[in-house]
Design a protein around this motif. Structure first.
Motif, PDB file in Angstrom:
ATOM      1  N   ALA A  44       0.828  -1.210   0.000  1.00  0.00           N
ATOM      2  CA  ALA A  44       0.000   0.000   0.000  1.00  0.00           C
ATOM      3  C   ALA A  44       0.862   1.260   0.000  1.00  0.00           C
ATOM      4  O   ALA A  44       0.565   2.249  -0.708  1.00  0.00           O
ATOM      5  CB  ALA A  44      -0.933  -0.010   1.208  1.00  0.00           C
ATOM      6  N   LEU A  45       1.948   1.253   0.790  1.00  0.00           N
ATOM      7  CA  LEU A  45       2.835   2.419   0.847  1.00  0.00           C
ATOM      8  C   LEU A  45       3.530   2.653  -0.499  1.00  0.00           C
ATOM      9  O   LEU A  45       3.591   3.786  -0.999  1.00  0.00           O
ATOM     10  CB  LEU A  45       3.883   2.225   1.950  1.00  0.00           C
ATOM     11  N   ILE A  46       4.076   1.594  -1.067  1.00  0.00           N
ATOM     12  CA  ILE A  46       4.811   1.749  -2.334  1.00  0.00           C
ATOM     13  C   ILE A  46       3.881   2.203  -3.462  1.00  0.00           C
ATOM     14  O   ILE A  46       4.198   3.122  -4.248  1.00  0.00           O
ATOM     15  CB  ILE A  46       5.508   0.425  -2.695  1.00  0.00           C
ATOM     16  N   VAL A  47       2.716   1.566  -3.552  1.00  0.00           N
ATOM     17  CA  VAL A  47       1.750   1.947  -4.597  1.00  0.00           C
ATOM     18  C   VAL A  47       1.266   3.373  -4.364  1.00  0.00           C
ATOM     19  O   VAL A  47       1.089   4.158  -5.318  1.00  0.00           O
ATOM     20  CB  VAL A  47       0.567   0.960  -4.623  1.00  0.00           C
ATOM     21  N   GLY A  48       1.064   3.740  -3.101  1.00  0.00           N
ATOM     22  CA  GLY A  48       0.634   5.107  -2.788  1.00  0.00           C
ATOM     23  C   GLY A  48       1.662   6.133  -3.201  1.00  0.00           C
ATOM     24  O   GLY A  48       1.323   7.210  -3.723  1.00  0.00           O
ATOM     25  N   ILE A  49       2.961   5.833  -2.949  1.00  0.00           N
ATOM     26  CA  ILE A  49       4.024   6.758  -3.351  1.00  0.00           C
ATOM     27  C   ILE A  49       4.062   6.899  -4.874  1.00  0.00           C
ATOM     28  O   ILE A  49       4.233   7.996  -5.416  1.00  0.00           O
ATOM     29  CB  ILE A  49       5.376   6.269  -2.807  1.00  0.00           C
ATOM     30  N   ILE A  50       3.910   5.766  -5.581  1.00  0.00           N
ATOM     31  CA  ILE A  50       3.905   5.813  -7.054  1.00  0.00           C
ATOM     32  C   ILE A  50       2.720   6.610  -7.571  1.00  0.00           C
ATOM     33  O   ILE A  50       2.836   7.351  -8.562  1.00  0.00           O
ATOM     34  CB  ILE A  50       3.884   4.385  -7.618  1.00  0.00           C
ATOM     35  N   ASP A  51       1.585   6.508  -6.878  1.00  0.00           N
ATOM     36  CA  ASP A  51       0.390   7.249  -7.296  1.00  0.00           C
ATOM     37  C   ASP A  51       0.451   8.722  -6.914  1.00  0.00           C
ATOM     38  O   ASP A  51      -0.459   9.490  -7.252  1.00  0.00           O
ATOM     39  CB  ASP A  51      -0.863   6.616  -6.664  1.00  0.00           C
ATOM     40  N   GLY A  52       1.488   9.111  -6.178  1.00  0.00           N
ATOM     41  CA  GLY A  52       1.654  10.512  -5.824  1.00  0.00           C
ATOM     42  C   GLY A  52       0.883  10.958  -4.599  1.00  0.00           C
ATOM     43  O   GLY A  52       0.644  12.165  -4.435  1.00  0.00           O
ATOM     44  N   SER A  54       0.222  12.053  -0.751  1.00  0.00           N
ATOM     45  CA  SER A  54       1.037  12.856   0.163  1.00  0.00           C
ATOM     46  C   SER A  54       1.424  12.047   1.393  1.00  0.00           C
ATOM     47  O   SER A  54       0.871  10.971   1.669  1.00  0.00           O
ATOM     48  CB  SER A  54       0.256  14.094   0.601  1.00  0.00           C
ATOM     49  N   VAL A  55       2.365  12.631   2.143  1.00  0.00           N
ATOM     50  CA  VAL A  55       2.817  11.976   3.386  1.00  0.00           C
ATOM     51  C   VAL A  55       1.666  11.852   4.374  1.00  0.00           C
ATOM     52  O   VAL A  55       1.526  10.841   5.072  1.00  0.00           O
ATOM     53  CB  VAL A  55       3.991  12.767   3.997  1.00  0.00           C
ATOM     54  N   VAL A  56       0.832  12.866   4.450  1.00  0.00           N
ATOM     55  CA  VAL A  56      -0.316  12.843   5.362  1.00  0.00           C
ATOM     56  C   VAL A  56      -1.265  11.717   4.981  1.00  0.00           C
ATOM     57  O   VAL A  56      -1.788  10.977   5.825  1.00  0.00           O
ATOM     58  CB  VAL A  56      -1.037  14.197   5.361  1.00  0.00           C
ATOM     59  N   GLN A  57      -1.507  11.575   3.684  1.00  0.00           N
ATOM     60  CA  GLN A  57      -2.426  10.524   3.223  1.00  0.00           C
ATOM     61  C   GLN A  57      -1.865   9.126   3.476  1.00  0.00           C
ATOM     62  O   GLN A  57      -2.612   8.171   3.692  1.00  0.00           O
ATOM     63  CB  GLN A  57      -2.691  10.712   1.725  1.00  0.00           C
ATOM     64  N   THR A  60      -1.521   6.799   7.811  1.00  0.00           N
ATOM     65  CA  THR A  60      -2.194   5.637   8.415  1.00  0.00           C
ATOM     66  C   THR A  60      -1.523   4.343   8.001  1.00  0.00           C
ATOM     67  O   THR A  60      -1.255   3.465   8.839  1.00  0.00           O
ATOM     68  CB  THR A  60      -3.674   5.613   8.006  1.00  0.00           C
ATOM     69  N   ASP A  61      -1.237   4.205   6.685  1.00  0.00           N
ATOM     70  CA  ASP A  61      -0.586   2.984   6.207  1.00  0.00           C
ATOM     71  C   ASP A  61       0.818   2.837   6.796  1.00  0.00           C
ATOM     72  O   ASP A  61       1.252   1.731   7.135  1.00  0.00           O
ATOM     73  CB  ASP A  61      -0.493   3.001   4.676  1.00  0.00           C
ATOM     74  N   PHE A  62       1.523   3.966   6.930  1.00  0.00           N
ATOM     75  CA  PHE A  62       2.877   3.902   7.488  1.00  0.00           C
ATOM     76  C   PHE A  62       2.847   3.477   8.961  1.00  0.00           C
ATOM     77  O   PHE A  62       3.665   2.657   9.396  1.00  0.00           O
ATOM     78  CB  PHE A  62       3.566   5.263   7.346  1.00  0.00           C
ATOM     79  N   ALA A  63       1.910   4.057   9.721  1.00  0.00           N
ATOM     80  CA  ALA A  63       1.789   3.691  11.138  1.00  0.00           C
ATOM     81  C   ALA A  63       1.430   2.206  11.290  1.00  0.00           C
ATOM     82  O   ALA A  63       1.967   1.493  12.155  1.00  0.00           O
ATOM     83  CB  ALA A  63       0.743   4.563  11.819  1.00  0.00           C
ATOM     84  N   ALA A  64       0.508   1.745  10.434  1.00  0.00           N
ATOM     85  CA  ALA A  64       0.124   0.329  10.485  1.00  0.00           C
ATOM     86  C   ALA A  64       1.307  -0.568  10.126  1.00  0.00           C
ATOM     87  O   ALA A  64       1.544  -1.602  10.764  1.00  0.00           O
ATOM     88  CB  ALA A  64      -1.043   0.074   9.533  1.00  0.00           C
ATOM     89  N   PHE A  65       2.077  -0.158   9.101  1.00  0.00           N
ATOM     90  CA  PHE A  65       3.245  -0.946   8.694  1.00  0.00           C
ATOM     91  C   PHE A  65       4.278  -1.015   9.831  1.00  0.00           C
ATOM     92  O   PHE A  65       4.824  -2.091  10.128  1.00  0.00           O
ATOM     93  CB  PHE A  65       3.876  -0.334   7.444  1.00  0.00           C
ATOM     94  N   ALA A  66       4.535   0.149  10.465  1.00  0.00           N
ATOM     95  CA  ALA A  66       5.495   0.172  11.572  1.00  0.00           C
ATOM     96  C   ALA A  66       5.020  -0.708  12.729  1.00  0.00           C
ATOM     97  O   ALA A  66       5.802  -1.445  13.342  1.00  0.00           O
ATOM     98  CB  ALA A  66       5.711   1.611  12.047  1.00  0.00           C
TER      99      ALA A  66
END
Length: 547
Positions: A44-52, A54-57, A60-66
């Motif tokens: 989800a994080l990688i696809v989100g970064i590719i889709d452009g 933002s960090v805020v968006q 949630t995925d980053f916190a869940a991943f951590a």
């Protein structure tokens, strides 16, 4: 543990192993869940970064991943803790059982075996179970749980990838079997070399005084060097196979992952596979192979423990058969006669006793005399079931099994065999609770009243003189006879380390004890004991004369 990846005897003889497998299965499942979750949120994080996004968006995925990564680390640590504690408890349980089993099997069983080999098995051999529990079993648990779960997830996400994994995954077990055969062969040779090293070193230490007297001690240096070099070369052979097998398994796993990666890449290029699915599947693929690869790699860490456990289970199995015979013991009448009829004892081609029949009456002190080699110890060993014999041993007219005979007899051998602890603990050895009154009574019968029952002894009973140690050992036999109402008491050379005055006290104690209705049997060369006995059985090679 040749009976499959986990020998059923391990579960039977060590209850801690069952708890470890149960707890390890739960932790392994939770760890697998975190693997899937980590791959999902990473995708989800990688696809989100590719889709452009933002960090805020992506917060949630980053916190869940951590959180999932931390959880996975905790579960890995928890599985390691369970493995270490499980290994410690299993080793403790197996050691306690095997020591009890050796005591149950008796000195005749131990005499037919190399004591150094038994010691090595129970000590260094069982210590090798650390590798089995800490490295091998956790990966085996993950293989049984993680691999099916991950394959199920892959089947729901990408059928083509799942099929590739299902086809290539069996290659790893195939290589493991081939490697396992090679490892088993060299491991057995290494274990045999270790036992030869231990036995050889023990033989040299035991005979060092004799070797020095004859000036032969230096010749043993080459012998020990040769055995040590053999063990070193065997160990290096095991390590070579370990490194080669690691390379083979890593190569098989890496090529399999590469096939999946190429397949996903081609389908991503032609647009038949979505990026989210492709990336998620690609992240999970190495995890599907990893547990099985680790099982193969860690098999070598478990090999020493597996080899030692085979011998341990052999001892426990033999003791279990003896215990089964004891559980079938019939209730026997008290105050009856212990009879030995047509007894024969042979050691190979040599006949020690042939056609001997004796009666051991209650309330009678019976002495067994004869020259060295006449069969005195063999007679006692046959009564106790410690040596193979022909003929019958019966009590009150009922034939006894060796297990039943041992239940009837309290016995003290020629060696005191004391251990670290108080005198009272040595006397009450084997009892759940030390009965101080019985300890005092037993010490009076054994002429050991001047020994302090609270005195703490060192290793091998150090702290007592030879005569004191012998009397404490005699008191142990009296304690068992009193506490368990044994109708027969057998003492082997009970006064060999006593002076005449103390021997006279012991004789009075034997007479008083026999007056309680116990059949007292004394093996001795001492004239005072023979003169005081009510009956003397004089043994000669293949001849027995009763008087």
């Amino acid at each position: 543990m040749s009976a499959g990846p986990i020998d059923p005897r391990l579960l039977r003889y060590a209850s801690a192993s069952r708890w470890f497998l149960l707890a390890g299965g739960v932790v392994g499942f939770l760890q697998t869940v975190t693997v899937v979750a980590a791959a999902w949120f990473a995708t989800a994080l990688i696809v989100g970064i590719i889709d452009g996004r933002s960090v805020v968006q992506l917060g949630t995925d980053f916190a869940a991943f951590a959180g999932v990564v931390v959880a996975r680390a905790v579960f890995i640590w928890l599985l390691d803790v369970l493995a270490v504690r499980g290994a410690a408890r299993v080793k403790s349980q197996l050691r306690m059982r095997v020591v009890a089993a050796i005591a149950k099997l008796g000195p005749a069983w131990l005499a037919d075996r190399n004591s150094a080999r038994v010691t090595t098995t129970v000590s260094q051999g069982l210590d090798a179970l650390d590798g089995y529990f800490a490295k091998y079993l956790p990966q085996l648990i993950l293989t049984a749980i993680a691999t099916p779960v991950l394959l199920l997830v892959l089947l729901t996400q990408d059928l083509a990838t799942a099929i590739i994994i299902i086809v290539t995954l069996p290659l790893i077990p195939l290589f493991m079997v081939l490697i396992g055969w090679a490892t088993q062969a060299v491991q057995k040779k290494q274990w045999a070399a270790l036992n030869r090293l231990a036995s050889g070193f023990l033989d040299v230490v035991d005979g060092l005084s004799t070797l020095k007297i004859f000036g032969r001690q230096h010749r043993q240096v080459e012998r020990i060097e040769g055995v040590t070099e053999d063990y070193r070369s065997r160990t290096m052979a095991v390590l070579r196979i370990s490194f080669v097998s690691g390379f083979v398994l890593e190569l098989a796993g890496s090529l399999s992952v590469a096939v999946v990666a190429v397949s996903i890449g081609l389908r991503l290029v032609d647009g038949t596979l979505a990026l989210t699915v492709g990336l998620f599947v690609l992240l999970l693929t190495p995890e599907a192979y990893l547990p099985l690869r680790q099982v193969g790699l860690q098999f070598h860490a478990a090999a020493d423990g597996v080899a030692a456990s085979e011998e341990v289970f052999g001892i426990l199995d033999a003791a279990a058969l003896t215990a089964a015979a004891a559980s079938r013991a019939r209730p026997l009448a008290t105050g009856a006669t212990l009879a030995v009829d047509d007894l024969g004892v042979r050691y190979g081609d040599r006949t020690v006793i042939d056609g001997l029949s004796v009666r051991l009456e209650p309330g009678v002190v019976t002495a067994i005399a004869g020259p060295s080699g006449a069969g005195k110890s063999s007679l006692v060993g046959a009564i106790l079931g410690f040596v193979p014999f022909s003929g019958t041993v019966s009590y009150g007219g009922a034939a006894l099994t060796p297990a039943e005979a041992r239940e009837l007899v309290a016995w003290s051998g020629q060696r005191p065999s004391l251990m670290a602890g108080t005198v009272a603990e040595n006397i009450a050895l084997g009892a759940d609770v030390v009965d101080e009154q019985i300890v005092r009574e037993a010490m009076r019968f054994a002429a050991a009243e001047l020994v302090d029952p609270a005195q703490v002894l060192g290793v091998n009973g150090s702290g007592l003189s030879g005569g004191q140690a012998q009397r404490v050992s005699l008191a142990r036999a009296f304690y068992r006879a009193i506490a368990q109402s044994c109708p027969v008491l057998i003492l082997d050379e009970p006064s060999s380390a006593l002076d005449r005055a103390t021997e006279a006290e012991l004789i009075l104690g034997l007479e008083r004890f026999a007056a309680t209705g116990v059949a007292v049997v004394v093996v001795s060369h001492r004239a005072a004991l023979l003169d005081a006995a009510d009956s003397v059985i004089e043994l000669r090679p293949r001849v027995a004369v009763a008087s």
